[in-house]
Enzyme design. Structure first.
Site, short mmCIF file in Angstrom:
data_model
loop_
_atom_site.label_atom_id
_atom_site.label_comp_id
_atom_site.label_asym_id
_atom_site.label_seq_id
_atom_site.Cartn_x
_atom_site.Cartn_y
_atom_site.Cartn_z
N ASN A 104 0.80 -1.05 0.06
CA ASN A 104 -0.08 0.02 0.04
C ASN A 104 0.82 1.20 -0.09
O ASN A 104 1.94 1.25 0.67
CB ASN A 104 -1.01 0.11 1.20
CG ASN A 104 -1.70 1.16 1.33
OD1 ASN A 104 -2.38 1.60 0.25
ND2 ASN A 104 -1.98 1.84 2.51
N HIS A 106 0.68 5.53 1.36
CA HIS A 106 0.04 6.00 2.16
C HIS A 106 0.71 7.69 2.20
O HIS A 106 1.89 7.67 2.55
CB HIS A 106 -0.15 5.47 3.62
CG HIS A 106 -0.98 6.19 4.46
ND1 HIS A 106 -2.34 6.25 4.26
CD2 HIS A 106 -0.73 7.02 5.66
CE1 HIS A 106 -3.03 7.18 5.49
NE2 HIS A 106 -1.87 7.88 5.82
N SER A 133 4.59 7.02 2.60
CA SER A 133 5.13 5.59 3.11
C SER A 133 4.37 4.49 2.32
O SER A 133 3.40 4.74 1.73
CB SER A 133 4.68 5.45 4.53
OG SER A 133 4.96 6.28 5.40
N ASP A 142 -3.19 0.77 7.66
CA ASP A 142 -1.80 1.38 7.58
C ASP A 142 -0.84 1.08 8.54
O ASP A 142 -0.10 1.91 8.89
CB ASP A 142 -2.05 3.17 7.32
CG ASP A 142 -3.06 3.30 6.32
OD1 ASP A 142 -3.17 2.53 5.25
OD2 ASP A 142 -3.83 4.51 6.85
#
Ligand code: GAR
Length: 187
Positions: A104, A106, A133, A142
């Protein structure tokens, strides 16, 4: 050939950057883009680049939704799943099917400002720098292990839009770098 599927909910600028980069790289292919919104901008961006798309809207429960997503992934058989503005938390059950294979991006220096509206939270905090990030996905919000983190300056005169735009440019560069790592077997 490493097979990549992108999950995205919105506009899709990160997905677009990934799809462009994948065209340059030899050993990686974006085999599909899946969105949880049938009107998400990401779908037309993918179609313009001849990448297959599917939208699977959440109807009943998270469990049913994820089952449908999993069914599609069994068809696409990704080696890697990249979340690019995918605004749902994946369940432990789902994540466990792809251990260390879901990534992911972020828009904050995690663990600061997880969740929604991270740019706004960072902008309003008065912090002099913010960052982006990229991390493995676990069942938390997250919280997974960090892979890459870079910071950018918040200028005194920045509007929220200018701040976001600078952050997004960095997001695209960083996610493209990660795709290179995937292609080169560095991840
Ligand atoms: C990006 O800023 C991404 O980092 C963020 O959503 C935006 C999607 O933009 N993701 C999150 O906040 C995840 N918690 P895009 O659709 O233009 O790529």
């Amino acid at each position: 050939m490493k097979r990549v599927v992108i999950l995205a909910s919105g506009n899709g600028t990160n997905a677009q950057a990934l799809m462009h980069k994948a065209r340059e790289l030899k050993n990686v292919e974006v085999v599909g883009v899946l969105s949880d919104h049938s009107n998400a901008g990401v779908l037309s961006k993918a179609q313009e680049l001849n990448v297959k798309t599917v939208s699977i809207e959440k109807e009943t429960t998270k469990e049913v939704h994820e089952e449908k997503i999993f069914h599609q992934l069994e068809i696409w058989k990704p080696d890697w799943i990249l979340l690019a503005g995918y605004m749902r938390i994946l369940s432990k059950n789902f994540v466990s099917k792809y251990p260390k294979r879901i990534i992911n991006i972020h828009p904050s220096l995690l663990p600061k400002y997880p969740g929604l509206n991270a740019y706004e939270q960072a902008f309003n905090s008065g912090d002099k720098e913010s960052g982006i990030s990229i991390h493995y996905v676990d069942e938390g919000m997250d919280t997974g292990e960090l892979i890459l983190q870079k910071s950018f300056e918040r200028l005194e005169e920045d509007s929220l839009n200018e701040f976001k735009e600078r952050g997004l440019q960095l997001e695209h560069q960083m996610y493209q770098e990660i795709l290179e790592w995937i292609a080169n077997g560095k991840l």
